[in-house]
Scaffold this motif. Structure first.
Motif, short mmCIF file in Angstrom:
data_model
loop_
_atom_site.label_atom_id
_atom_site.label_comp_id
_atom_site.label_asym_id
_atom_site.label_seq_id
_atom_site.Cartn_x
_atom_site.Cartn_y
_atom_site.Cartn_z
N LEU A 133 0.83 -1.21 0.00
CA LEU A 133 0.00 0.00 0.00
C LEU A 133 0.86 1.25 0.00
CD1 LEU A 133 -2.85 -0.70 2.61
CD2 LEU A 133 -2.86 -1.08 0.15
N PHE A 134 2.01 1.16 0.65
CA PHE A 134 2.88 2.33 0.81
C PHE A 134 3.68 2.58 -0.47
CE2 PHE A 134 6.86 4.38 2.01
CZ PHE A 134 6.44 5.37 2.89
N VAL A 135 3.56 3.81 -0.96
CA VAL A 135 4.33 4.22 -2.14
C VAL A 135 5.38 5.23 -1.69
CG1 VAL A 135 4.24 5.30 -4.41
CG2 VAL A 135 2.31 3.91 -3.62
N PRO A 136 6.68 4.88 -1.73
CA PRO A 136 7.72 5.80 -1.25
C PRO A 136 7.70 7.13 -2.00
CG PRO A 136 8.59 3.60 -1.59
CD PRO A 136 7.23 3.60 -2.19
N ASP A 137 8.06 8.18 -1.30
CA ASP A 137 8.13 9.51 -1.91
C ASP A 137 9.46 9.67 -2.61
OD1 ASP A 137 9.16 12.62 -1.14
OD2 ASP A 137 7.22 12.43 -2.12
N ARG A 147 3.18 7.76 0.38
CA ARG A 147 1.73 7.89 0.35
C ARG A 147 1.07 6.53 0.56
NH1 ARG A 147 -0.37 12.68 -1.85
NH2 ARG A 147 1.22 14.09 -2.63
N ILE A 148 -0.10 6.56 1.18
CA ILE A 148 -0.95 5.38 1.32
C ILE A 148 -2.35 5.78 0.90
CG2 ILE A 148 -2.00 3.75 2.91
CD1 ILE A 148 0.51 3.82 4.58
N TYR A 149 -2.88 5.13 -0.12
CA TYR A 149 -4.20 5.49 -0.65
C TYR A 149 -4.32 6.99 -0.92
CZ TYR A 149 -6.20 0.83 0.00
OH TYR A 149 -6.47 -0.53 -0.11
N GLY A 150 -3.25 7.59 -1.42
CA GLY A 150 -3.25 9.00 -1.76
C GLY A 150 -2.96 9.93 -0.60
N ALA A 151 -3.01 9.44 0.63
CA ALA A 151 -2.73 10.27 1.80
C ALA A 151 -1.22 10.39 1.99
CB ALA A 151 -3.36 9.68 3.05
N VAL A 152 -0.74 11.60 2.19
CA VAL A 152 0.69 11.83 2.42
C VAL A 152 1.08 11.30 3.79
CG1 VAL A 152 2.49 13.58 2.65
CG2 VAL A 152 0.69 13.87 0.94
N VAL A 153 2.18 10.56 3.85
CA VAL A 153 2.71 10.05 5.12
C VAL A 153 3.86 10.96 5.55
CG1 VAL A 153 3.75 8.10 6.33
CG2 VAL A 153 2.08 7.69 4.50
N LYS A 154 3.69 11.62 6.71
CA LYS A 154 4.70 12.57 7.19
C LYS A 154 5.35 12.06 8.47
CE LYS A 154 3.04 16.87 5.13
NZ LYS A 154 2.73 18.30 5.38
#
Length: 217
Positions: A133-137, A147-154
């Motif tokens: 699910l996690f797409v690295p920035d 990002r996960i499902y379009g949500a930015v992971v900070k």
């Protein structure tokens, strides 16, 4: 200064944010002042500003949790709705989707978590097809991790392991009354210089259901 939260009816609930003072200071002896470089004093000022920024973030987290921040008191209805505080959530596709379903309101979503939660938990979650699910920035931002499902992971190292906040940042109202101010004064007894950083700030959620706090297992 009061802030308003819209309810599900045509009425508005008023929330009063009196502001919380954050103060950090450093004392430089007269001897040290003569021996130090200008760059050192510049660094001290930046160090104070950085400490205030951390304290400001902790204040916001306390408000989200419905707690009293250091130097302040509890503000009713300023934090996350009780139904949006989830415990024992699994690091799974279903777990993430159940969290996202609770977030109410329009706007881009963001996930805040520390490095342990991100890289030991969130990064490993797979969907039903075995895909991450996690797409690295790839933008090189030290705060944005992916990002996960379009949500930015900070990345937020103020958070505990296995705890994360999911929400719509623009629904969090942060009132910076003064901004960060730097004052200098001298102790008349010792001739030491005192560098003081000060800010007055407070925060509340516009919509208590716009954020979710999740504790993972």
């Amino acid at each position: 200064m009061p802030r308003a939260l819209q309810t599900t009816t045509s009425e508005w609930d008023q929330i009063s944010l009196d502001g919380v003072e954050i103060k950090k200071h450093i004392v430089i002896s007269r001897k040290m002042k003569f021996k130090s470089l200008d760059a050192f004093e510049t660094w001290l000022v930046q160090h104070i500003a950085d400490r205030i920024a951390v304290a400001r973030e902790r204040l916001i987290l306390a408000r989200l949790d419905g707690n009293a921040p250091e130097g302040g008191s509890v503000v009713a209805n300023a934090g996350i709705d009780a139904a949006n505080i989830k415990t024992n959530v699994e690091y799974s596709d279903a777990g993430i989707r159940s969290i996202m379903a609770l977030i109410k309101g329009q706007g881009s979503r963001t996930i805040y978590a520390n490095s342990t939660t991100i890289w030991s938990g969130l990064v490993g979650i797979e969907d039903g097809k075995g895909e991450k699910l996690f797409v690295p920035d790839s933008m090189g931002d030290p705060i944005v991790q992916g990002r996960i499902y379009g949500a930015v992971v900070k990345l937020d190292e103020n958070l505990a392991d296995n705890a994360a906040y999911f929400g719509i940042p623009k629904k969090l109202l942060v009132n910076d009354y003064t901004g960060t101010e730097i004052f200098r004064s001298m102790d008349p007894k010792t001739a030491a210089e005192i560098i003081l950083g000060y800010t007055l700030v407070d925060a509340a959620l516009e919509n208590p259901k716009s954020f979710v706090k999740a504790t993972f297992t």
